[in-house]
Scaffold this motif. Sequence first.
Motif, PDB file in Angstrom:
ATOM      1  N   PHE A  59       9.896  15.926  36.148  1.00  8.62           N
ATOM      2  CA  PHE A  59       9.283  17.246  36.291  1.00  8.62           C
ATOM      3  C   PHE A  59       7.821  17.034  36.628  1.00  8.62           C
ATOM      4  N   VAL A  60       7.352  17.746  37.651  1.00 10.66           N
ATOM      5  CA  VAL A  60       5.964  17.566  38.074  1.00 10.66           C
ATOM      6  C   VAL A  60       5.236  18.899  37.981  1.00 10.66           C
ATOM      7  N   GLY A  61       4.032  18.864  37.456  1.00  9.34           N
ATOM      8  CA  GLY A  61       3.182  20.050  37.429  1.00  9.34           C
ATOM      9  C   GLY A  61       3.613  21.105  36.429  1.00  9.34           C
ATOM     10  N   THR A  62       4.444  20.750  35.472  1.00 15.25           N
ATOM     11  CA  THR A  62       4.916  21.735  34.498  1.00 15.25           C
ATOM     12  C   THR A  62       3.795  22.110  33.536  1.00 15.25           C
ATOM     13  N   ASP A  63       3.933  23.279  32.906  1.00 14.95           N
ATOM     14  CA  ASP A  63       2.926  23.694  31.935  1.00 14.95           C
ATOM     15  C   ASP A  63       3.589  24.060  30.605  1.00 14.95           C
ATOM     16  N   GLY A  64       2.823  24.586  29.694  1.00 16.64           N
ATOM     17  CA  GLY A  64       3.293  24.867  28.341  1.00 16.64           C
ATOM     18  C   GLY A  64       4.318  25.984  28.248  1.00 16.64           C
ATOM     19  N   ARG A  65       4.692  26.576  29.364  1.00 23.32           N
ATOM     20  CA  ARG A  65       5.745  27.607  29.329  1.00 23.32           C
ATOM     21  C   ARG A  65       7.087  27.064  29.798  1.00 23.32           C
ATOM     22  N   CYS A  66       7.162  25.814  30.074  1.00 26.95           N
ATOM     23  CA  CYS A  66       8.428  25.202  30.497  1.00 26.95           C
ATOM     24  C   CYS A  66       9.147  24.676  29.252  1.00 26.95           C
ATOM     25  N   ASP A  67      10.006  25.523  28.689  1.00 29.86           N
ATOM     26  CA  ASP A  67      10.641  25.217  27.410  1.00 29.86           C
ATOM     27  C   ASP A  67      11.935  24.413  27.583  1.00 29.86           C
ATOM     28  N   LYS A  68      12.333  23.805  26.476  1.00 30.90           N
ATOM     29  CA  LYS A  68      13.646  23.148  26.357  1.00 30.90           C
ATOM     30  C   LYS A  68      13.894  22.056  27.403  1.00 30.90           C
ATOM     31  N   ILE A  69      12.846  21.361  27.788  1.00 33.92           N
ATOM     32  CA  ILE A  69      13.058  20.217  28.688  1.00 33.92           C
ATOM     33  C   ILE A  69      13.836  19.152  27.915  1.00 33.92           C
TER      34      ILE A  69
ATOM     35  N   SER B  99      16.358   8.305  44.980  1.00 30.08           N
ATOM     36  CA  SER B  99      15.103   8.464  44.246  1.00 30.08           C
ATOM     37  C   SER B  99      15.297   9.521  43.165  1.00 30.08           C
ATOM     38  N   ALA B 100      14.430   9.491  42.173  1.00 29.43           N
ATOM     39  CA  ALA B 100      14.564  10.393  41.018  1.00 29.43           C
ATOM     40  C   ALA B 100      14.638  11.847  41.486  1.00 29.43           C
ATOM     41  N   LEU B 101      15.526  12.600  40.888  1.00 28.45           N
ATOM     42  CA  LEU B 101      15.628  14.027  41.175  1.00 28.45           C
ATOM     43  C   LEU B 101      14.387  14.697  40.575  1.00 28.45           C
ATOM     44  N   THR B 102      13.543  15.246  41.465  1.00 31.33           N
ATOM     45  CA  THR B 102      12.231  15.725  41.022  1.00 31.33           C
ATOM     46  C   THR B 102      12.130  17.238  41.139  1.00 31.33           C
ATOM     47  N   PHE B 103      11.643  17.851  40.085  1.00 34.82           N
ATOM     48  CA  PHE B 103      11.420  19.308  40.101  1.00 34.82           C
ATOM     49  C   PHE B 103       9.915  19.541  40.046  1.00 34.82           C
ATOM     50  N   GLU B 104       9.366  20.057  41.130  1.00 37.94           N
ATOM     51  CA  GLU B 104       7.920  20.290  41.156  1.00 37.94           C
ATOM     52  C   GLU B 104       7.664  21.783  41.039  1.00 37.94           C
ATOM     53  N   LEU B 105       6.909  22.161  40.017  1.00 40.83           N
ATOM     54  CA  LEU B 105       6.640  23.575  39.764  1.00 40.83           C
ATOM     55  C   LEU B 105       5.795  24.129  40.922  1.00 40.83           C
ATOM     56  N   LYS B 106       6.284  25.259  41.501  1.00 38.60           N
ATOM     57  CA  LYS B 106       5.599  25.784  42.693  1.00 38.60           C
ATOM     58  C   LYS B 106       4.301  26.495  42.320  1.00 38.60           C
ATOM     59  N   GLY B 107       4.337  27.268  41.262  1.00 36.73           N
ATOM     60  CA  GLY B 107       3.145  28.003  40.851  1.00 36.73           C
ATOM     61  C   GLY B 107       3.320  28.385  39.400  1.00 36.73           C
ATOM     62  N   LYS B 108       2.418  29.141  38.855  1.00 35.44           N
ATOM     63  CA  LYS B 108       2.545  29.540  37.461  1.00 35.44           C
ATOM     64  C   LYS B 108       3.653  30.584  37.342  1.00 35.44           C
TER      65      LYS B 108
END
Lengths: 267, 302
Positions: free
Chosen positions: A64-74, A2-11
């Motif tokens: 990527f799951v739950g990422t926000d505007g501070r997750c740069d260079k995706i 399954s897709a390698l998933t990165f879920e953001l834990k918190g801010k």
Amino acid sequence: MSALTFELKGKPDQRLDLSPLTPAKLKDLKANEIESLTIGTTRRKLAVGDAFKIKGNDAGSLRFVGTDGRCDKIGAGLAENEIVVDGDAGAYLGDAMKGGKIVVKGSAGVLAGASMSGGSIVIDGNAGERAAGIAVGETLGMRGGQLTIKGNAGPMLGERMRRGFVIVGGNTGDYAGGRMVAGTILFKRGVGRYAGYGMRRGSLIFVEEPKEVLPTFGDCGVMEFDYLRILERWLRSTGEHIGLGDRARRLMGDMAALGKGEMLIVG
Amino acid sequence: MSELKLKGVTVVDTFAEAFPMVGTRIIITAPTPEWALIAARTMTGFATSVIAAGAEAGIERTLSPDETLDGRPGVAVLIFTMDTNKLQVQLRNRVGQCVLTSPGSACFAGLEGEKKLKLGASLRFFGDGWQMSKKIGGRRFWRIPVMDGEFVCEATTGLTKKAVGGGNLLVLGKSRAAVLSACERAVRAIDEVPEVITPFPGGIVRSGSKVGSKYKGQIASTNDAYCPTLKAAVKTALPLEVEAVLEIVIDGLTKESIAKAMRAGIHAITDGGAEQGITHITAGNYGGNLGPHHFHLKEIIA
């Protein structure tokens, strides 16, 4: 697999540099090696495992799951395969990417697709300023591939763009296609002021008549364009249904620069 | 010589000897089907035989608007020569003089292939600096300003080195009218076969040739063995009652397509041929030593 998933834990308490997380860089790494990759941007160290919960194992398809505007260079430097962002993306989304596909369900920050040379980026939401523009240290903006922004685009879209294709579904800010060298930008809605400022070559295609056109663009009148027919049919084959028709008003400019660019105002 | 009868027409047990050629397909579009045909006919005019016309070219088929890149009516054209450089020159000259000049036309690649021939990539210079290159879906197009707007031309088209030229049928009959009418039927049938053209006038040749001549510098001369007027003087291939012979020459992108075309042609000729006065169907060869492709009529109709 399954897709390698990165879920953001918190801010996160700092901006994240996610450029190490591309399929090519992850494909030979074990789970614990991935978790220990550094993604922090301050003196306080931050590893992938600190910020993300990792699931799945197929590095050929990243999520990527739950990422926000501070997750740069995706997806920076992406060359093949697919990245899906279920959330927002920060600055430099798909920076200098060469191939593959990035899909963002939310919005993207500044410099999305900056200096990209191939592949495609689809942003369901809005894009910040300088999308398809010049990445720091580069002399040219987007050099190939396709960027689709379904929402609004910020100012300086496609600055010094050299090649490639950009579609904006919503409104676009000022200086769209500024200092453009070549390439194509299709605007489905309105644009701000100074579109095509300093443009040398390239095409700006407007589905809606722009409110303001620089005085350094010269009117060639309305005529038939086989090019628009080919473009419309190709767009339809990619699932984009935009009625371009085959007639457009052509303006050439920016006469203050080389002046071989064009605005095609359809309809 | 063993012989086979098909609906009363003798199919001679021989073979057509054909040669390797290089070829390509281009698609011409225009505002109307008529104008697409005009551009295509002009471009494929004087392209009957590489002996002195430079190239062999013809219309493969017409295309409906939903088959073309720009949604306009189109025509698929095939063009063949003996080597790549000649094909490049012929393509540039013919598209440049006959398609670029034709009102409202556009020109696209019609063949994929690793090797490419320049199309718009050489014609763009006509734009004198005002031409624009546009990449759409991985394909590059040149937009060249002309007096009725723009000539849009794809940068390159694919090349095949597996093309075959010189597939042929010789039709023998008791009158010139009968042979002509049978050949017309055959050409119509061959028109339906994809990947082939019949480059001669209306698809038919009346002056079949042999290699060489008694005259110095004349590389090809009349095929005297098939000239009815010379039956008494040369080693003739014709029975006394045969009054006329016509030939159909077929060029194709693959050898399989030539075989299909020859088969379609033979059946069209034999359908009603015997009653009309068609006596024989045979084929031209040079003993089998010159061309690597041999199309045996017996195998083709099997």
